[in-house]
Write a protein that holds these residues in place. Sequence first.
Motif, PDB file in Angstrom:
ATOM      1  N   ASN A  97      46.178  60.900 -18.803  1.00 10.68           N
ATOM      2  CA  ASN A  97      46.520  59.550 -18.373  1.00 10.68           C
ATOM      3  C   ASN A  97      45.261  58.813 -17.920  1.00 10.68           C
ATOM      4  OD1 ASN A  97      49.292  58.146 -17.935  1.00 10.68           O
ATOM      5  ND2 ASN A  97      49.747  60.332 -17.785  1.00 10.68           N
ATOM      6  N   VAL A  98      44.483  59.487 -17.065  1.00 12.44           N
ATOM      7  CA  VAL A  98      43.279  58.841 -16.519  1.00 12.44           C
ATOM      8  C   VAL A  98      42.294  58.524 -17.641  1.00 12.44           C
ATOM      9  CG1 VAL A  98      41.310  59.153 -14.975  1.00 12.44           C
ATOM     10  CG2 VAL A  98      43.576  59.939 -14.275  1.00 12.44           C
ATOM     11  N   ALA A  99      42.201  59.435 -18.595  1.00 11.41           N
ATOM     12  CA  ALA A  99      41.201  59.273 -19.671  1.00 11.41           C
ATOM     13  C   ALA A  99      41.752  58.496 -20.870  1.00 11.41           C
ATOM     14  CB  ALA A  99      40.718  60.645 -20.114  1.00 11.41           C
ATOM     15  N   PHE A 100      42.939  57.887 -20.728  1.00 12.35           N
ATOM     16  CA  PHE A 100      43.571  57.235 -21.878  1.00 12.35           C
ATOM     17  C   PHE A 100      42.662  56.166 -22.502  1.00 12.35           C
ATOM     18  CE2 PHE A 100      46.249  54.016 -23.861  1.00 12.35           C
ATOM     19  CZ  PHE A 100      47.037  54.797 -24.695  1.00 12.35           C
ATOM     20  N   GLY A 101      42.073  55.336 -21.662  1.00  9.94           N
ATOM     21  CA  GLY A 101      41.210  54.267 -22.174  1.00  9.94           C
ATOM     22  C   GLY A 101      40.020  54.816 -22.944  1.00  9.94           C
ATOM     23  N   LEU A 102      39.500  55.942 -22.483  1.00 13.05           N
ATOM     24  CA  LEU A 102      38.361  56.562 -23.173  1.00 13.05           C
ATOM     25  C   LEU A 102      38.808  57.173 -24.499  1.00 13.05           C
ATOM     26  CD1 LEU A 102      36.794  58.256 -20.042  1.00 13.05           C
ATOM     27  CD2 LEU A 102      35.777  56.408 -21.358  1.00 13.05           C
ATOM     28  N   ARG A 103      40.028  57.700 -24.512  1.00  9.85           N
ATOM     29  CA  ARG A 103      40.565  58.275 -25.750  1.00  9.85           C
ATOM     30  C   ARG A 103      40.728  57.180 -26.808  1.00  9.85           C
ATOM     31  NH1 ARG A 103      46.339  61.438 -26.077  1.00  9.85           N
ATOM     32  NH2 ARG A 103      46.046  62.437 -28.071  1.00  9.85           N
ATOM     33  N   VAL A 104      41.255  56.027 -26.346  1.00 12.68           N
ATOM     34  CA  VAL A 104      41.425  54.888 -27.253  1.00 12.68           C
ATOM     35  C   VAL A 104      40.070  54.466 -27.825  1.00 12.68           C
ATOM     36  CG1 VAL A 104      41.922  52.407 -27.193  1.00 12.68           C
ATOM     37  CG2 VAL A 104      43.559  54.023 -26.235  1.00 12.68           C
ATOM     38  N   ARG A 105      39.034  54.598 -27.004  1.00 12.57           N
ATOM     39  CA  ARG A 105      37.684  54.226 -27.465  1.00 12.57           C
ATOM     40  C   ARG A 105      36.979  55.390 -28.152  1.00 12.57           C
ATOM     41  NH1 ARG A 105      39.138  50.920 -23.790  1.00 12.57           N
ATOM     42  NH2 ARG A 105      38.220  48.857 -23.489  1.00 12.57           N
ATOM     43  N   LYS A 106      37.743  56.435 -28.421  1.00 14.69           N
ATOM     44  CA  LYS A 106      37.253  57.596 -29.174  1.00 14.69           C
ATOM     45  C   LYS A 106      36.060  58.280 -28.506  1.00 14.69           C
ATOM     46  CE  LYS A 106      38.816  55.628 -33.556  1.00 14.69           C
ATOM     47  NZ  LYS A 106      40.205  55.789 -33.201  1.00 14.69           N
ATOM     48  N   ALA A 107      36.094  58.342 -27.185  1.00 13.69           N
ATOM     49  CA  ALA A 107      35.041  59.074 -26.465  1.00 13.69           C
ATOM     50  C   ALA A 107      35.238  60.574 -26.697  1.00 13.69           C
ATOM     51  CB  ALA A 107      35.132  58.756 -24.977  1.00 13.69           C
ATOM     52  N   PRO A 108      34.170  61.350 -26.721  1.00 10.68           N
ATOM     53  CA  PRO A 108      34.314  62.798 -26.928  1.00 10.68           C
ATOM     54  C   PRO A 108      35.162  63.431 -25.811  1.00 10.68           C
ATOM     55  CG  PRO A 108      32.008  62.132 -26.997  1.00 10.68           C
ATOM     56  CD  PRO A 108      32.776  60.945 -26.546  1.00 10.68           C
ATOM     57  N   THR A 109      35.877  64.495 -26.187  1.00 13.05           N
ATOM     58  CA  THR A 109      36.808  65.129 -25.245  1.00 13.05           C
ATOM     59  C   THR A 109      36.111  65.548 -23.951  1.00 13.05           C
ATOM     60  OG1 THR A 109      37.948  65.971 -27.164  1.00 13.05           O
ATOM     61  CG2 THR A 109      38.556  66.938 -25.069  1.00 13.05           C
ATOM     62  N   ALA A 110      34.931  66.154 -24.073  1.00 13.47           N
ATOM     63  CA  ALA A 110      34.232  66.639 -22.883  1.00 13.47           C
ATOM     64  C   ALA A 110      33.939  65.480 -21.930  1.00 13.47           C
ATOM     65  CB  ALA A 110      32.940  67.327 -23.294  1.00 13.47           C
ATOM     66  N   ARG A 111      33.516  64.362 -22.480  1.00 11.18           N
ATOM     67  CA  ARG A 111      33.195  63.210 -21.623  1.00 11.18           C
ATOM     68  C   ARG A 111      34.474  62.667 -20.964  1.00 11.18           C
ATOM     69  NH1 ARG A 111      31.883  57.474 -23.609  1.00 11.18           N
ATOM     70  NH2 ARG A 111      32.084  56.458 -21.601  1.00 11.18           N
ATOM     71  N   ARG A 112      35.548  62.660 -21.753  1.00 11.61           N
ATOM     72  CA  ARG A 112      36.829  62.167 -21.219  1.00 11.61           C
ATOM     73  C   ARG A 112      37.258  63.010 -20.027  1.00 11.61           C
ATOM     74  NH1 ARG A 112      39.387  62.023 -26.706  1.00 11.61           N
ATOM     75  NH2 ARG A 112      40.787  63.639 -25.921  1.00 11.61           N
ATOM     76  N   HIS A 113      37.206  64.319 -20.216  1.00 16.37           N
ATOM     77  CA  HIS A 113      37.678  65.196 -19.158  1.00 16.37           C
ATOM     78  C   HIS A 113      36.777  65.122 -17.923  1.00 16.37           C
ATOM     79  CE1 HIS A 113      40.304  67.848 -21.982  1.00 16.37           C
ATOM     80  NE2 HIS A 113      40.767  66.632 -21.802  1.00 16.37           N
ATOM     81  N   ALA A 114      35.489  65.010 -18.156  1.00 14.55           N
ATOM     82  CA  ALA A 114      34.554  64.923 -17.029  1.00 14.55           C
ATOM     83  C   ALA A 114      34.809  63.647 -16.233  1.00 14.55           C
ATOM     84  CB  ALA A 114      33.116  64.950 -17.547  1.00 14.55           C
ATOM     85  N   ARG A 115      35.011  62.551 -16.952  1.00 18.30           N
ATOM     86  CA  ARG A 115      35.254  61.265 -16.289  1.00 18.30           C
ATOM     87  C   ARG A 115      36.595  61.293 -15.536  1.00 18.30           C
ATOM     88  NH1 ARG A 115      33.599  57.111 -13.544  1.00 18.30           N
ATOM     89  NH2 ARG A 115      34.636  55.154 -13.994  1.00 18.30           N
TER      90      ARG A 115
END
Lengths: 352, 281
Positions: A97-115
Amino acid sequence: MNGARVEFRGLRRRFGNTVALDGLDLTAEPGELLALLGPSGCGKTTALRCLAGFEHPDEGEILVDGSDITRVPANRRDAGMVFQSYSLFPNLNVKDNVAFGLRVRKAPTARRHARAQELLELVGLPSIGERYPHQLSGGQQQRVALARALALEPRVLLLDEPLSALDAKVRVNLREEIRRLQLSLGITTIFVTHDQEEALSVADRVAVLRAGRLEQVADPATLYDRPATPFVAEFVGTMNHLPGRVSGDKVTVLGQELPVEGPVPDSADVNVLIRPEAVLLTPDEDGDGKVLVSSFRGSTARLRVQLPDGSEALADVPGHHSVRLAPGTAVRVALVERPVLVSVASSGEHGR
Amino acid sequence: MANAPLSKNRSKSWLAAVPLLAFVALVFGVPLVVILGGTFTRGGAVSTANVTESVQGAYLTALLGSVKLSALVAVVGAVLGTFLAQAVVTSRFRALREAVLTASGVLSNFGGVPLAFAWIATLGNSGVITTSLGFDARGWSLYNFWGLALVYLYFSIPLMVLVVVPALDGLRPQWREAAQNNGASAWQFWRYVGIPVLTPTLLGGVVLLFGGSFAAYATAQAMVGSAVPLVTLQIANALSGNVLIGHENVALALSLDMIVVAGLVMAVYLPLQRRSARWLR
């Protein structure tokens, strides 16, 4: 994060025959927390939704740091929003949920989870990343929603009554948390609420709206002490309506003559708006007032007092005075010498 | 001690389910025993000959025909039903929603010979539309696989609408707005949130539609007779002895085949459903 300057210019929005916004002009300065306060239907949520891009004004402009975003689609606005409730995606765990915006922007999984982890730590929930929304309390859900709103480092944070569905204790804790975060991040925040206590306690400035128009925008102390209109005076805090008589720029109330502030009605008979803390009570056997009810509130006590003309008023006194001002005590009633607002007299209105 | 009456109540609470269990035993258990008994009996001796025969030749063709028809109707019906339901749910016209839902309630229960007659009278060889629009001259025929699929869709799409409308109503507007606020396009909202949230319902709808078509008999019998090979028609033929005498137990074997197919569908459906609904637990 750097806060942006947000301007509403002449915003108008109608829903059928209902005018939600009637030429709203308002500016939020960079990095400030501006509360939009008002009764239901005053247009505060519509204004916020126009800023988020979920509503489109019929007229007027919305500027963020000078750029007109009025027609920018909602998904391209640089604003994070926390909704009233139930806005977490139920099929995604907290981290996703928190990383949803990053997922939409196709950020790498590791970066999404760290953020996501970084933000969960920021909102004080570092160990619930794998849980699903229905496994969280209301307060936890709103903290996660706050983390999600901050994930993309927006220039503006929009809070649409985010605390209204929570119980009282959680509400107070979370609003302090929001304020702490807002100050540390320096993000311009617009906070819609109908709860005056909430608005006054967290905002740098409070904008009071009525029928789609701005009544007054000021810091909480000014708004409370020097309301610009009778509506603001009555909406913010508690106000006594005491019968008075205007003469020139003075009004006589309870035998005292006080200067009038703001507009003076044509009629000489008026209601004088007096805060409970501006009503002074002194125990006096010969006094022509009488304490009817006393509500002890810790540091203060609120008393309902019968006035010489038979009407009633509320008075706030220090808590430790409540013993000598017990119900039935005869008192002398006086008012603090300061300018007062007056409104057209209407029968039967006193303390509220 | 205080819990004793509660435990006592609990220990007897299963009695309330007895009527239902008795009903299930009667309408499912007894037929199943009869089917199993008949399937594995030929000429008074225990045999697997009926099962072997039921998965060969025309019977196999009919079984596969039923599976193909049901799968097609289930998938197409689910997709079209979902789109129609979404159109209704997002419509500003309340009356349209009410009209579509009422019509769906009626049409989803429209079946059997009356349904076949309605289509024959409309789009059959001498149907009103067929003749008035000259379809007959262009080689149109309702009495084939695709015609039957069309007729089955007529009750399957409304059924899907009824299944999926409550789920679509349950998609909170805040989810879409929160997705937009996070930069998602409409497609990204559906991909990451909308469709995953709906998946358990959609899967359930597909299985329901598959089952409805797979078990349908009267409409097909009235419309296509033996022109389209379907397992239900083969069972009827074998039971009635119209084609071959002494094949009643092959009919029972075909029924068992149908149960196996339904079991296989459930074997695929249940793990998918569990996986798609893991966020609900």
